[in-house]
Enzyme design. Structure first.
Site, PDB file in Angstrom:
ATOM      1  N   ASP A 305       0.846  -1.199   0.000  1.00 50.67           N
ATOM      2  CA  ASP A 305       0.000   0.000   0.000  1.00 50.67           C
ATOM      3  C   ASP A 305       0.879   1.246   0.000  1.00 50.67           C
ATOM      4  OD1 ASP A 305      -2.937   0.927   0.429  1.00 50.67           O
ATOM      5  OD2 ASP A 305      -1.749   2.141   1.831  1.00 50.67           O
ATOM      6  N   GLU A 349      -4.489   2.665  -4.585  1.00 51.05           N
ATOM      7  CA  GLU A 349      -3.040   2.721  -4.370  1.00 51.05           C
ATOM      8  C   GLU A 349      -2.504   1.412  -3.811  1.00 51.05           C
ATOM      9  OE1 GLU A 349      -4.946   4.554  -0.628  1.00 51.05           O
ATOM     10  OE2 GLU A 349      -5.383   4.347  -2.757  1.00 51.05           O
TER      11      GLU A 349
END
Length: 442
Positions: A305, A349
């Site tokens: 992440d 993301e």
């Protein structure tokens, strides 16, 4: 056979109720017949027995096209029947017919319209002869194998590979007249086809067929169909050959294949980063976990992440955010060294990486390499406590997968373990790697 002979038969064929007429027909050296305007036999001479193996009575009520091979009846038949309906004389027209015993023979047909009492055409009459030993003889310019109604290039060769009959479409291919081609050999006109032709003749002698095949000649691609020409005893005396130019279709196939590849790639890839998308991740994940069970090997999973990416987007804008994600994706992909290791965009993301045959310590080493690769991109991020773009990574490993059990559940356990490890990495300050306890399902 001349047109005069055809019209001679035509003159008596209109009187089919006379036994005398049938007798005259039977003395002809060719099979004589007549049809109505629908192409249905209304008369046949006794020579039908020798030519097509049917008794004359068996032919009455049958259509002319029903004696042709199905492919010929579909492709050549309509044009032939159109010529008959329009009352055009057909001179030296070659076509194939299937005998009653199943053999395919090549016939030379001459035909003319059959006038009614009012002078209008009420049908068609003609004569056919087998193309047997006469195939070796020179022929005139009027030859039209399979009828020049065909745009396909067609020709007939004898056993020695000499051109006997040539249609205008083939003559145009080689920029010669039919008369200039007939009598010459295939070696003279199509050198590359000589070996193939001799092999085909050998196959026909063994009773085998030759499948249609592609042939590249003069920069074009042709679909070639070769059929044997046999005499009344079934001996191969030559071959009929068709050349269909399929170059444009092959080019279209290549374009379509390339388009399909692009479409497939679009369906499998994330449009922004070029990585495999989530749907493809699910497929690869399923395959690799099943392979791990089959190979009795571990499999590891990383969830990656980008730290505080929403703040980055808000501060630098979405175009900059997209560029950032592309650079991160490239860094992650470039630092996976084994062919089966894969990284996918999981959403937003978040990325995910599958590492087949990888133990927990190996997965941690890969995760640390990926974290460092993103850190070294040195992408400024003033809203982050680290001052630049970083990633947090959660690691999980599935060990000793038993031969039985719910595989979907096992995949879910591995994913949940990696997700938990990811949140642990974030809690410990981000820009870090954290591993879950290995999942042991022995």
């Amino acid at each position: 056979m001349s047109i005069n002979k055809v019209t001679g038969c035509e003159a008596v064929a209109g009187q089919t109720d006379s036994a005398h007429v049938a007798g005259i027909m039977d003395i002809c050296q060719e099979w004589a017949w007549q049809m109505d305007d629908a192409g249905i036999f209304t008369f046949s001479s006794s020579l039908a027995r020798n030519i097509v193996g049917f008794e004359p009575a068996e032919l009455i009520g049958r259509s002319y096209l029903s004696l042709m091979p199905v492919q010929d009846a579909i492709s050549f038949g309509p044009a032939l029947m159109k010529a008959m309906r329009e009352g055009r004389v057909l001179h030296r027209t070659l076509h194939r017919m299937v005998r009653k015993d199943g053999q395919t023979v090549l016939l030379d047909m001459n035909g003319a319209p059959l006038p009614s009492e009012t002078g209008t055409a009420s049908g068609y009459c003609g004569v056919c002869r087998l193309v047997t030993n006469s195939i070796m003889e020179p022929v005139g310019d009027a030859i039209s194998p399979y009828c020049d109604l065909y745009a396909v290039a067609l020709f007939v060769l004898d056993r020695e590979g000499r051109f006997v009959n040539v249609n205008t479409a083939f003559a145009h291919l080689v920029n010669l007249s039919p008369a200039e081609i007939e009598g010459r050999t295939i070696l003279d006109i199509i050198p590359a086809g000589d070996v193939n032709f001799r092999r085909d003749i050998q196959a026909f002698d063994r009773g085998e067929s030759v499948p249609a095949h592609e042939f590249v000649w003069r920069g074009r691609i042709y679909l070639v169909a070769v059929k044997p020409v046999r005499d009344a005893q079934g001996h191969t005396i030559g071959a009929s050959v068709s050349f269909t130019d399929v170059s444009i279709y092959k080019r279209a196939e290549r374009i379509l294949a390339a388009a399909n590849e692009r479409l497939q790639a679009t369906a499998e890839r994330d449009f922004l980063t070029g990585l495999l998308n989530r749907r493809q991740f699910e497929e690869v994940y399923r395959v690799e976990v099943s392979a791990a069970r089959r190979e009795q090997a571990p499999v590891s999973l990383l969830i990656i992440d980008v730290d505080q990416f929403k703040l980055y987007n808000d501060h630098y804008g979405h175009p900059a955010g997209d560029k950032c994600l592309r650079r991160v994706a490239q860094a992650l992909s470039a630092n996976l060294s084994r062919p089966r290791d894969v990284v996918c965009r999981y959403g937003g993301e978040e990325f995910v990486s599958i590492l087949p045959s990888t133990h927990p310590h190996g997965a941690m080493a890969v995760a640390e390499r990926l974290r460092k690769a993103v850190w070294e991109l040195n992408i400024p991020h003033v809203q982050s406590g680290h001052g630049r773009i970083s990633v947090s990574i959660g690691v999980s490993s599935l060990m000793n997968i038993g031969s039985s059990g719910d595989m979907a559940k096992r995949r879910r356990l591995l994913l949940e373990a990696a997700d938990g490890a990811l949140y642990a990495a974030k809690r410990q300050g981000r820009n870090s790697v954290c591993a879950a306890e290995p999942v042991n399902l022995s």
